[in-house]
Design a protein around this motif. Sequence first.
Motif, mmCIF file in Angstrom:
data_model
loop_
_atom_site.group_PDB
_atom_site.id
_atom_site.type_symbol
_atom_site.label_atom_id
_atom_site.label_comp_id
_atom_site.label_asym_id
_atom_site.label_seq_id
_atom_site.Cartn_x
_atom_site.Cartn_y
_atom_site.Cartn_z
ATOM 1 N N ASP A 89 0.553 -1.296 -0.145
ATOM 2 C CA ASP A 89 0.164 0.402 0.161
ATOM 3 C C ASP A 89 0.861 0.867 0.081
ATOM 4 O O ASP A 89 1.146 0.856 0.530
ATOM 5 N N ILE A 90 0.417 2.442 -0.524
ATOM 6 C CA ILE A 90 1.208 3.654 -0.523
ATOM 7 C C ILE A 90 0.609 4.326 0.563
ATOM 8 O O ILE A 90 -0.621 4.869 0.214
ATOM 9 N N VAL A 91 0.475 4.682 1.569
ATOM 10 C CA VAL A 91 -0.026 5.034 2.921
ATOM 11 C C VAL A 91 0.964 6.816 2.763
ATOM 12 O O VAL A 91 2.002 7.100 2.453
ATOM 13 N N GLU A 92 -0.163 7.748 3.021
ATOM 14 C CA GLU A 92 0.003 8.850 2.373
ATOM 15 C C GLU A 92 1.085 9.874 3.590
ATOM 16 O O GLU A 92 1.178 9.816 5.174
ATOM 17 N N LYS A 93 2.446 10.311 2.717
ATOM 18 C CA LYS A 93 3.150 10.911 3.802
ATOM 19 C C LYS A 93 3.853 10.203 4.685
ATOM 20 O O LYS A 93 4.926 10.411 4.962
ATOM 21 N N PRO A 96 5.578 3.698 0.576
ATOM 22 C CA PRO A 96 5.539 2.462 0.641
ATOM 23 C C PRO A 96 5.263 1.305 1.102
ATOM 24 O O PRO A 96 6.021 1.295 2.480
ATOM 25 N N VAL A 97 4.387 0.445 2.242
ATOM 26 C CA VAL A 97 3.685 0.220 3.704
ATOM 27 C C VAL A 97 3.465 -1.696 2.914
ATOM 28 O O VAL A 97 3.021 -1.662 2.136
ATOM 29 N N PRO A 159 8.865 2.313 4.543
ATOM 30 C CA PRO A 159 10.034 2.643 5.189
ATOM 31 C C PRO A 159 11.590 2.333 6.384
ATOM 32 O O PRO A 159 10.616 2.297 7.100
ATOM 33 N N SER A 160 12.845 3.254 6.064
ATOM 34 C CA SER A 160 13.517 2.713 7.545
ATOM 35 C C SER A 160 14.798 4.145 7.063
ATOM 36 O O SER A 160 14.558 4.718 6.312
ATOM 37 N N LYS A 161 14.883 3.864 8.602
ATOM 38 C CA LYS A 161 15.865 4.774 8.298
ATOM 39 C C LYS A 161 17.471 4.416 8.672
ATOM 40 O O LYS A 161 18.199 4.468 7.769
ATOM 41 N N ASN A 162 17.666 3.367 8.773
ATOM 42 C CA ASN A 162 19.627 2.551 8.697
ATOM 43 C C ASN A 162 19.336 0.862 8.121
ATOM 44 O O ASN A 162 20.295 1.239 7.496
ATOM 45 N N TYR A 163 18.046 1.281 7.420
ATOM 46 C CA TYR A 163 18.187 -0.512 6.421
ATOM 47 C C TYR A 163 18.644 -1.302 7.546
ATOM 48 O O TYR A 163 19.593 -2.226 6.660
#
Length: 348
Positions: A89-93, A96-97, A159-163
């Motif tokens: 899904d693409i979650v606003e702001k 992709p999730v 999304p992630s900060k440091n993978y």
Amino acid sequence: MQATQEPPLVRAARKERVERTPVWFMRQAGRVLPEYRQIRTSHSLLDICRQADLAATVTLQPVERFDVDAAIIFADIITPLLGVGLKVDIVEKVGPVLDEPIRSRADLARLRCLEPEQDLPAMLEALRLVRNALPDEKALIGFAGAPFTLATYLIEGGPSKNYTTTKSLMYSQPDFWHELMTRLSDMIAAYLLAQASAGAQVLQLFDSWVGWLSQRDYCEYVFPYTARIIKAAQTSGVPVIHFATGAGALNGAIMQAAPDVVGLDWRVPLDESWAALGDVAVQGNLDPAVLLAPADVVRDQTRDVMRRAAGRPGHIFNLGHGFLPQTPLDSIFQVIECVREWNGSVGS
Ligand code: CP3
């Protein structure tokens, strides 16, 4: 030979001398345009992607509004993942999730082969519609997310900060990693080739998050796949742009993957990086945040990029990453005007 000359952006990507520096912007479709937001009041992002006429309309909007030298097809990096039936899904702001991330060999069964004509008919139809509607001198750009960037979403689940989950799987389960990258590479190569067949005249591979890897890990875990995808995409005869953020340290390796154009982010000085890269076209590299600054700063920094490119054949003007959502339209006009004035003042 083609009857009509290729658009300036395509010729610049081939390092030919062109009348003026072609300019386009990453994330120019959607994001900043009020006419896009208007369509979004009644359609989700994925609705737009599923309806070829709407996707074509949104793709053409920035060309109509800014007279840029290229249209980039409206889609997302997750489009091919949706094509093979993954639930993303693409979650606003947010972005992709995935509710069910891919973290084991068993999960890989969910990543089947992509058959572009069957799986993504609307996207390919949108490319055909846009190519028919675009003036001959404007290029149509197709694109895909690169395997590392896609793998981060599949593994992290968003999304992630440091993978860190991505990296630890990469180190601890190399078989899984290489199988995932192989499947993603096959998918992306087929996807890019289908876009070229449907009318894309340039293809851009976005490796947005690969700059988080060390040079050594890039070479071992990512480079072979990037090189393979670029080679496959180039069999279409269409030039390929490789773009990565925060990847200055990887440029030597990226050159080995032999893209036609290397996209530079804003962190590196264009002239020094181009000299280090050698014989290749470059795209970039104004900091997207500069467009939030007063007009004199916008103009000054745009001219600085042009001065560093120094009219050498093979420069495509762009930002060092996509537009920020709050970018004022006025700044975009200032940048374009400045690039065109610079071309006028130095002659061709
Ligand atoms: O010019 C264009 O924007 C063309 C279409 C395009 C979209 N996504 C549509 C979109 C392109 C080229 C992309 C690429 C993309 N998507 C990347 C690579 C480029 C980059 O920025 O590094 C990545 C990492 C994504 C994943 C993604 N999609 C994120 C992180 C987000 C949310 C953040 C945001 O607002 O951009 C999206 C959503 C998305 N994809 C939007 C658009 C226009 C914005 C939201 C919307 O309209 O609902």
